[in-house]
Enzyme design. Structure first.
Site, PDB file in Angstrom:
ATOM      1  N   ARG A  35       0.843  -1.200   0.000  1.00 49.76           N
ATOM      2  CA  ARG A  35       0.000   0.000   0.000  1.00 49.76           C
ATOM      3  C   ARG A  35       0.880   1.251   0.000  1.00 49.76           C
ATOM      4  O   ARG A  35       1.361   1.682   1.047  1.00 49.76           O
ATOM      5  CB  ARG A  35      -0.934  -0.047   1.209  1.00 49.76           C
ATOM      6  CG  ARG A  35      -1.926  -1.198   1.105  1.00 49.76           C
ATOM      7  CD  ARG A  35      -2.682  -1.465   2.371  1.00 49.76           C
ATOM      8  NE  ARG A  35      -1.910  -2.123   3.400  1.00 49.76           N
ATOM      9  CZ  ARG A  35      -2.416  -2.735   4.473  1.00 49.76           C
ATOM     10  NH1 ARG A  35      -3.723  -2.761   4.641  1.00 49.76           N
ATOM     11  NH2 ARG A  35      -1.653  -3.306   5.371  1.00 49.76           N
ATOM     12  N   SER A 138       5.536 -17.244  14.713  1.00 39.49           N
ATOM     13  CA  SER A 138       4.342 -17.132  15.558  1.00 39.49           C
ATOM     14  C   SER A 138       4.388 -18.287  16.544  1.00 39.49           C
ATOM     15  O   SER A 138       5.017 -19.324  16.261  1.00 39.49           O
ATOM     16  CB  SER A 138       3.089 -17.266  14.689  1.00 39.49           C
ATOM     17  OG  SER A 138       1.948 -17.520  15.487  1.00 39.49           O
ATOM     18  N   TYR A 151      -2.098 -22.445   8.386  1.00 39.29           N
ATOM     19  CA  TYR A 151      -1.398 -21.281   8.944  1.00 39.29           C
ATOM     20  C   TYR A 151      -0.265 -21.761   9.857  1.00 39.29           C
ATOM     21  O   TYR A 151       0.870 -21.281   9.769  1.00 39.29           O
ATOM     22  CB  TYR A 151      -2.370 -20.373   9.726  1.00 39.29           C
ATOM     23  CG  TYR A 151      -1.657 -19.216  10.375  1.00 39.29           C
ATOM     24  CD1 TYR A 151      -1.129 -18.188   9.598  1.00 39.29           C
ATOM     25  CD2 TYR A 151      -1.457 -19.167  11.758  1.00 39.29           C
ATOM     26  CE1 TYR A 151      -0.427 -17.140  10.187  1.00 39.29           C
ATOM     27  CE2 TYR A 151      -0.763 -18.118  12.345  1.00 39.29           C
ATOM     28  CZ  TYR A 151      -0.247 -17.110  11.558  1.00 39.29           C
ATOM     29  OH  TYR A 151       0.444 -16.083  12.133  1.00 39.29           O
ATOM     30  N   LYS A 155       3.881 -21.245   9.549  1.00 37.41           N
ATOM     31  CA  LYS A 155       4.749 -20.654  10.576  1.00 37.41           C
ATOM     32  C   LYS A 155       5.767 -21.670  11.096  1.00 37.41           C
ATOM     33  O   LYS A 155       6.878 -21.293  11.488  1.00 37.41           O
ATOM     34  CB  LYS A 155       3.900 -20.066  11.708  1.00 37.41           C
ATOM     35  CG  LYS A 155       3.138 -18.809  11.272  1.00 37.41           C
ATOM     36  CD  LYS A 155       4.092 -17.695  10.812  1.00 37.41           C
ATOM     37  CE  LYS A 155       3.393 -16.394  10.486  1.00 37.41           C
ATOM     38  NZ  LYS A 155       4.336 -15.318  10.116  1.00 37.41           N
ATOM     39  N   PRO A 181       5.398 -14.313  18.237  1.00 38.17           N
ATOM     40  CA  PRO A 181       4.394 -13.695  19.102  1.00 38.17           C
ATOM     41  C   PRO A 181       3.121 -14.540  19.218  1.00 38.17           C
ATOM     42  O   PRO A 181       2.773 -15.281  18.305  1.00 38.17           O
ATOM     43  CB  PRO A 181       4.072 -12.363  18.391  1.00 38.17           C
ATOM     44  CG  PRO A 181       4.988 -12.283  17.215  1.00 38.17           C
ATOM     45  CD  PRO A 181       5.454 -13.669  16.922  1.00 38.17           C
ATOM     46  N   VAL A 184      -1.520 -10.817  19.185  1.00 39.68           N
ATOM     47  CA  VAL A 184      -1.182  -9.399  19.028  1.00 39.68           C
ATOM     48  C   VAL A 184      -2.362  -8.704  18.363  1.00 39.68           C
ATOM     49  O   VAL A 184      -2.875  -9.185  17.346  1.00 39.68           O
ATOM     50  CB  VAL A 184       0.060  -9.197  18.118  1.00 39.68           C
ATOM     51  CG1 VAL A 184       0.529  -7.743  18.171  1.00 39.68           C
ATOM     52  CG2 VAL A 184       1.182 -10.141  18.488  1.00 39.68           C
ATOM     53  N   THR A 186      -3.714  -6.614  15.950  1.00 40.04           N
ATOM     54  CA  THR A 186      -3.371  -5.968  14.672  1.00 40.04           C
ATOM     55  C   THR A 186      -4.530  -6.243  13.699  1.00 40.04           C
ATOM     56  O   THR A 186      -5.594  -6.674  14.129  1.00 40.04           O
ATOM     57  CB  THR A 186      -2.086  -6.582  14.066  1.00 40.04           C
ATOM     58  OG1 THR A 186      -2.328  -7.976  13.850  1.00 40.04           O
ATOM     59  CG2 THR A 186      -0.882  -6.414  14.974  1.00 40.04           C
ATOM     60  N   GLU A 187      -4.261  -6.067  12.396  1.00 39.84           N
ATOM     61  CA  GLU A 187      -5.281  -6.418  11.389  1.00 39.84           C
ATOM     62  C   GLU A 187      -5.331  -7.930  11.144  1.00 39.84           C
ATOM     63  O   GLU A 187      -6.079  -8.405  10.283  1.00 39.84           O
ATOM     64  CB  GLU A 187      -4.948  -5.713  10.061  1.00 39.84           C
ATOM     65  CG  GLU A 187      -5.128  -4.211  10.093  1.00 39.84           C
ATOM     66  CD  GLU A 187      -4.582  -3.531   8.840  1.00 39.84           C
ATOM     67  OE1 GLU A 187      -4.064  -4.227   7.944  1.00 39.84           O
ATOM     68  OE2 GLU A 187      -4.659  -2.298   8.771  1.00 39.84           O
TER      69      GLU A 187
END
Ligand code: 8X3
Length: 253
Positions: A35, A138, A151, A155, A181, A184, A186-187
């Site tokens: 972006r 993660s 997922y 990781k 982590p 967390v 976040t998005e």
């Protein structure tokens, strides 16, 4: 000359927090993301403190990665710190119901993407006999949970790559740090649940989740240790979390 860090996924979440921490500590930045508007506004914000440039590319597109990194001006080519932060979760469902497009996005972004960017940066580090690679894994890479097989597998691959990179690169003066982590804010969940805000908010309800800045603090610590220290692995849980799916939430009345 101050250090140069290249951060993928820099436009939001842990990547953005890491960029902020680095800027506050005098580390020059190559901000990478998809972006451009967000990268531009971060560049404007940080350029009062440090030198900043931006690269717009999708980590999972091999040609885009190579072209973007090759386009760096000479003064930006000697990357001291690579932060492989770009990554995503898509969907949360039993393996038999998994969507293969979701699987592709996770494997392509979290594994292939990390490899493509690393491949573009590592040879220069080897030549200069110095560097530091930070891979964002993660706790999902350490413990698999139900409905998250792909997922978690992506990781777990990051964990193996961090170890493998360290084995191959330590002799060339390159440090490799794996950061894992837990929850967390976040998005992350908004992307995992395809924009379903209510479902995403529920993930972080009833407890105080980690903030991106907490993870950025750990990354900053790792990159600021003296040459005699390698921080190999950092695992961060939220204060009331003890495993990926074990979070002691407050009950609602
Ligand atoms: C994010 C943490 O436990 O939701 O990687 O998978 S978890």
């Amino acid at each position: 000359m101050s250090r140069i860090a290249l951060i993928t996924g820099a436009s939001s979440g842990i990547g953005k927090a890491t960029a902020t921490a680095f800027a506050n500590n005098g580390i020059n930045l190559i901000l990478c993301g998809r972006r451009q508007d967000r990268l531009d506004s971060l560049q404007e914000q940080f350029s009062k403190k440090i030198e900043v440039t931006t690269l717009k590319f999708d980590v999972s597109n091999k040609v885009e990665v190579v072209n973007a990194i090759n386009s760096l001006a000479d003064e930006w080519k000697s990357v001291d710190i690579l932060v492989n932060c770009a990554g995503n979760a898509h969907g949360l469902s039993p393996i038999q119901d998994g969507d293969t497009d979701d699987w592709d996005m996770m494997i392509d972004g979290n594994v292939q993407g990390l490899l493509y960017v690393s491949k573009a940066i590592i040879p220069g580090m080897v030549e200069r006999e110095k560097g530091h690679i930070i891979n964002l894994s993660s706790v999902a890479g350490k413990y698999t949970y139900a409905n998250g097989a792909v997922y978690c597998a992506s990781k777990a691959a990051v964990e193996a790559l961090s170890e493998g990179m360290r084995l191959d690169l330590t002799q060339h003066g390159i440090k490799v740090t794996n950061i894992a982590p837990g929850a967390v804010e976040t998005e992350f969940s908004l992307v995992r649940f395809k924009g379903d805000k209510k479902r995403a908010e529920k993930v972080y309800e009833g407890f105080d989740p980690l903030q991106p800045e907490d993870v950025a603090d750990a990354i900053l610590y790792a990159v600021n240790t003296p040459a005699r220290v390698t921080i190999a692995d950092i695992v961060l849980y939220a204060g009331v979390q003890s495993a990926p799916t074990v979070i002691h939430k407050k009950k609602h009345e």
